[in-house]
Scaffold this motif. Structure first.
Motif, PDB file in Angstrom:
ATOM      1  N   LEU A 165      -3.026 -13.161  -4.427  1.00 37.81           N
ATOM      2  CA  LEU A 165      -3.210 -14.540  -3.837  1.00 37.81           C
ATOM      3  C   LEU A 165      -5.101 -14.678  -3.737  1.00 37.81           C
ATOM      4  O   LEU A 165      -5.716 -15.764  -4.118  1.00 37.81           O
ATOM      5  CB  LEU A 165      -2.706 -14.439  -2.539  1.00 37.81           C
ATOM      6  N   VAL A 166      -5.477 -13.624  -3.378  1.00 38.60           N
ATOM      7  CA  VAL A 166      -7.079 -13.587  -3.339  1.00 38.60           C
ATOM      8  C   VAL A 166      -7.608 -13.890  -4.572  1.00 38.60           C
ATOM      9  O   VAL A 166      -8.510 -14.741  -4.755  1.00 38.60           O
ATOM     10  CB  VAL A 166      -7.543 -12.214  -2.791  1.00 38.60           C
ATOM     11  N   GLN A 167      -7.202 -13.239  -5.658  1.00 35.19           N
ATOM     12  CA  GLN A 167      -7.694 -13.564  -6.972  1.00 35.19           C
ATOM     13  C   GLN A 167      -7.435 -14.831  -7.518  1.00 35.19           C
ATOM     14  O   GLN A 167      -8.317 -15.439  -8.078  1.00 35.19           O
ATOM     15  CB  GLN A 167      -7.039 -12.559  -8.029  1.00 35.19           C
ATOM     16  N   ALA A 168      -6.409 -15.623  -7.206  1.00 29.78           N
ATOM     17  CA  ALA A 168      -6.164 -16.883  -7.451  1.00 29.78           C
ATOM     18  C   ALA A 168      -7.102 -17.829  -6.689  1.00 29.78           C
ATOM     19  O   ALA A 168      -7.409 -18.832  -6.918  1.00 29.78           O
ATOM     20  CB  ALA A 168      -4.541 -17.234  -6.958  1.00 29.78           C
ATOM     21  N   LEU A 169      -7.377 -17.536  -5.431  1.00 25.84           N
ATOM     22  CA  LEU A 169      -8.375 -18.272  -4.708  1.00 25.84           C
ATOM     23  C   LEU A 169      -9.575 -18.228  -5.381  1.00 25.84           C
ATOM     24  O   LEU A 169     -10.521 -19.099  -5.302  1.00 25.84           O
ATOM     25  CB  LEU A 169      -8.182 -18.025  -3.062  1.00 25.84           C
ATOM     26  N   VAL A 176     -10.944 -15.841   7.410  1.00 25.38           N
ATOM     27  CA  VAL A 176     -12.148 -15.457   7.708  1.00 25.38           C
ATOM     28  C   VAL A 176     -12.305 -13.794   7.393  1.00 25.38           C
ATOM     29  O   VAL A 176     -13.351 -13.452   7.256  1.00 25.38           O
ATOM     30  CB  VAL A 176     -12.468 -15.843   9.308  1.00 25.38           C
ATOM     31  N   PHE A 177     -11.206 -13.267   7.901  1.00 24.80           N
ATOM     32  CA  PHE A 177     -11.515 -11.714   7.707  1.00 24.80           C
ATOM     33  C   PHE A 177     -11.078 -11.141   6.413  1.00 24.80           C
ATOM     34  O   PHE A 177     -11.845 -10.519   5.853  1.00 24.80           O
ATOM     35  CB  PHE A 177     -10.296 -10.998   8.659  1.00 24.80           C
ATOM     36  N   ARG A 178     -10.373 -12.002   5.547  1.00 23.68           N
ATOM     37  CA  ARG A 178     -10.030 -11.352   4.353  1.00 23.68           C
ATOM     38  C   ARG A 178     -11.024 -11.824   3.444  1.00 23.68           C
ATOM     39  O   ARG A 178     -11.408 -11.129   2.575  1.00 23.68           O
ATOM     40  CB  ARG A 178      -8.703 -11.658   3.888  1.00 23.68           C
ATOM     41  N   LEU A 179     -11.318 -13.206   3.440  1.00 30.38           N
ATOM     42  CA  LEU A 179     -12.488 -13.750   2.249  1.00 30.38           C
ATOM     43  C   LEU A 179     -13.754 -13.565   2.631  1.00 30.38           C
ATOM     44  O   LEU A 179     -14.580 -13.256   1.946  1.00 30.38           O
ATOM     45  CB  LEU A 179     -11.715 -14.889   1.716  1.00 30.38           C
ATOM     46  N   VAL A 180     -14.040 -13.839   3.989  1.00 31.40           N
ATOM     47  CA  VAL A 180     -15.579 -14.253   4.223  1.00 31.40           C
ATOM     48  C   VAL A 180     -16.130 -12.592   4.757  1.00 31.40           C
ATOM     49  O   VAL A 180     -16.865 -12.077   4.188  1.00 31.40           O
ATOM     50  CB  VAL A 180     -15.649 -15.188   5.419  1.00 31.40           C
ATOM     51  N   PHE A 181     -15.470 -12.032   5.437  1.00 28.40           N
ATOM     52  CA  PHE A 181     -15.878 -10.671   5.753  1.00 28.40           C
ATOM     53  C   PHE A 181     -15.481  -9.581   4.814  1.00 28.40           C
ATOM     54  O   PHE A 181     -15.628  -8.221   5.121  1.00 28.40           O
ATOM     55  CB  PHE A 181     -15.344 -10.287   7.430  1.00 28.40           C
ATOM     56  N   THR A 182     -14.357  -9.905   4.074  1.00 25.26           N
ATOM     57  CA  THR A 182     -13.720  -8.861   3.051  1.00 25.26           C
ATOM     58  C   THR A 182     -12.977  -7.568   3.940  1.00 25.26           C
ATOM     59  O   THR A 182     -13.251  -6.375   3.274  1.00 25.26           O
ATOM     60  CB  THR A 182     -14.516  -8.434   2.024  1.00 25.26           C
ATOM     61  N   VAL A 183     -12.334  -7.895   4.854  1.00 27.81           N
ATOM     62  CA  VAL A 183     -11.546  -6.643   5.574  1.00 27.81           C
ATOM     63  C   VAL A 183     -10.448  -6.489   5.003  1.00 27.81           C
ATOM     64  O   VAL A 183      -9.703  -7.423   4.682  1.00 27.81           O
ATOM     65  CB  VAL A 183     -11.549  -6.954   7.306  1.00 27.81           C
ATOM     66  N   LEU A 184     -10.079  -5.437   4.423  1.00 28.87           N
ATOM     67  CA  LEU A 184      -8.811  -5.058   3.727  1.00 28.87           C
ATOM     68  C   LEU A 184      -7.782  -5.003   5.258  1.00 28.87           C
ATOM     69  O   LEU A 184      -7.787  -4.405   5.992  1.00 28.87           O
ATOM     70  CB  LEU A 184      -8.861  -3.773   3.191  1.00 28.87           C
ATOM     71  N   LEU A 185      -6.716  -6.121   4.994  1.00 29.00           N
ATOM     72  CA  LEU A 185      -5.602  -6.054   6.093  1.00 29.00           C
ATOM     73  C   LEU A 185      -4.347  -5.528   5.151  1.00 29.00           C
ATOM     74  O   LEU A 185      -4.285  -5.660   4.014  1.00 29.00           O
ATOM     75  CB  LEU A 185      -5.325  -7.456   6.273  1.00 29.00           C
ATOM     76  N   PRO A 239       4.480  -1.505   7.078  1.00 24.85           N
ATOM     77  CA  PRO A 239       5.542  -1.822   6.149  1.00 24.85           C
ATOM     78  C   PRO A 239       5.729  -3.490   5.801  1.00 24.85           C
ATOM     79  O   PRO A 239       5.721  -3.589   4.715  1.00 24.85           O
ATOM     80  CB  PRO A 239       6.850  -1.473   6.927  1.00 24.85           C
ATOM     81  N   PHE A 240       5.311  -4.185   6.602  1.00 29.21           N
ATOM     82  CA  PHE A 240       5.628  -5.870   6.123  1.00 29.21           C
ATOM     83  C   PHE A 240       4.166  -6.351   5.739  1.00 29.21           C
ATOM     84  O   PHE A 240       3.918  -7.381   5.334  1.00 29.21           O
ATOM     85  CB  PHE A 240       6.213  -6.466   7.347  1.00 29.21           C
ATOM     86  N   GLY A 241       3.220  -5.797   6.357  1.00 32.33           N
ATOM     87  CA  GLY A 241       1.647  -6.454   6.035  1.00 32.33           C
ATOM     88  C   GLY A 241       1.367  -7.146   7.201  1.00 32.33           C
ATOM     89  O   GLY A 241       2.159  -7.630   8.202  1.00 32.33           O
ATOM     90  N   PHE A 242       0.091  -7.655   7.150  1.00 34.27           N
ATOM     91  CA  PHE A 242      -0.607  -8.303   8.354  1.00 34.27           C
ATOM     92  C   PHE A 242      -0.061  -9.762   8.373  1.00 34.27           C
ATOM     93  O   PHE A 242       0.332 -10.362   9.382  1.00 34.27           O
ATOM     94  CB  PHE A 242      -2.209  -8.434   8.035  1.00 34.27           C
ATOM     95  N   VAL A 243       0.009 -10.426   7.146  1.00 33.24           N
ATOM     96  CA  VAL A 243       0.381 -11.893   7.373  1.00 33.24           C
ATOM     97  C   VAL A 243       1.685 -12.181   7.664  1.00 33.24           C
ATOM     98  O   VAL A 243       2.093 -13.024   8.715  1.00 33.24           O
ATOM     99  CB  VAL A 243       0.033 -12.418   5.916  1.00 33.24           C
ATOM    100  N   PRO A 244       2.655 -11.605   7.204  1.00 32.13           N
ATOM    101  CA  PRO A 244       3.959 -11.763   7.845  1.00 32.13           C
ATOM    102  C   PRO A 244       4.367 -11.480   9.215  1.00 32.13           C
ATOM    103  O   PRO A 244       5.009 -12.078  10.103  1.00 32.13           O
ATOM    104  CB  PRO A 244       4.993 -11.293   6.912  1.00 32.13           C
ATOM    105  N   THR A 245       3.600 -10.259   9.463  1.00 32.98           N
ATOM    106  CA  THR A 245       3.844  -9.654  10.759  1.00 32.98           C
ATOM    107  C   THR A 245       3.102 -10.425  12.011  1.00 32.98           C
ATOM    108  O   THR A 245       3.598 -10.848  12.919  1.00 32.98           O
ATOM    109  CB  THR A 245       3.213  -8.007  10.915  1.00 32.98           C
ATOM    110  N   ALA A 246       2.037 -10.690  11.494  1.00 38.56           N
ATOM    111  CA  ALA A 246       1.123 -11.657  12.520  1.00 38.56           C
ATOM    112  C   ALA A 246       1.657 -13.272  12.532  1.00 38.56           C
ATOM    113  O   ALA A 246       1.763 -13.788  14.051  1.00 38.56           O
ATOM    114  CB  ALA A 246      -0.322 -11.979  11.970  1.00 38.56           C
ATOM    115  N   LEU A 285       3.612  -9.015   1.012  1.00 39.02           N
ATOM    116  CA  LEU A 285       2.836 -10.342   0.339  1.00 39.02           C
ATOM    117  C   LEU A 285       1.861  -9.677  -0.653  1.00 39.02           C
ATOM    118  O   LEU A 285       1.045  -8.861  -0.293  1.00 39.02           O
ATOM    119  CB  LEU A 285       2.178 -11.048   1.547  1.00 39.02           C
ATOM    120  N   PRO A 286       2.140 -10.332  -1.794  1.00 39.98           N
ATOM    121  CA  PRO A 286       1.277 -10.009  -3.129  1.00 39.98           C
ATOM    122  C   PRO A 286      -0.311 -10.575  -2.639  1.00 39.98           C
ATOM    123  O   PRO A 286      -0.607 -11.569  -3.484  1.00 39.98           O
ATOM    124  CB  PRO A 286       2.013 -10.754  -4.181  1.00 39.98           C
TER     125      PRO A 286
END
Length: 190
Positions: A178-182, A159-168, A119-126, A173-174
């Motif tokens: 964010l990935v497109q802006a980077l 590392v996981f989202r941009l380098v390995f392109t793992v979908l978290l 429900p909250f996503g990886f980034v806020p939960t982590a 969190l939008p």
């Protein structure tokens, strides 16, 4: 010195209380319950392995999983019988030496992490989990705790989202934006 003594009361003398075999003549707190858990887990896995193809043939798809889980179950029963023969160790307690409150709190935190992840996503939960765990274990200032936890999270995410392109799980969190802006930032906006 007692041959069963494994270090000071807090086990902070550089030795390990996890010596193979543990106490040779004693049963540590929680060993029987843990072994019963191994038996139940092995029995459940054996039942699941049987459900693959039953006893159709020795070369059937379920034969290896059944053999492995049967060995697990037999081993767990043998360990339980050996454990029950030992006298309980009186110098240790479950809550101090085996399963202290910090371990219980961290396990509950991991369970909460798993529940809140979708429900909250990886980034806020982590971020929440890392901050709480680091503050609890390191007992440092809030500035140090937030720097380490959020810095670690940024590195993990990159590392996981941009380098390995793992979908978290994105959650609240939008992340796609964010990935497109980077990507736009590093590609020159083209």
């Amino acid at each position: 010195m007692d041959s069963e003594f494994r270090g000071d009361q807090d086990h902070h003398d550089g030795t390990s209380d996890a010596t193979p075999g543990g106490y040779s003549a004693g049963r540590r707190p929680g060993e029987v319950v843990f072994t019963l858990g191994l038996i139940v887990g092995s029995a459940v896995l054996l039942w699941d392995a049987y459900g693959i193809s039953g006893f159709e043939a020795l070369s059937g798809p379920g034969s290896v999983p059944m053999a492995v889980t049967a060995v697990m179950l037999i081993s767990a029963v043998m360990i339980l019988l050996q454990t029950l023969r030992k006298a309980p160790v009186t110098t240790e307690t479950l809550s101090r030496d085996i399963l202290p409150p910090l371990v219980i709190v961290l396990v509950l935190g991991l369970i909460a992490f798993g529940i809140l992840l979708v429900p909250f996503g990886f980034v806020p939960t982590a971020a929440l989990f890392l901050t709480a765990a680091i503050k609890l274990m390191a007992r440092r200032s809030w500035a140090m705790t937030l720097t380490v936890s959020l810095g670690s999270l940024v590195i993990i995410w990159l590392v996981f989202r941009l380098v390995f392109t793992v979908l978290l799980p994105s959650g609240i969190l939008p992340e796609a934006e964010l990935v497109q802006a980077l990507r736009d930032l590093f590609s020159g906006g083209n």
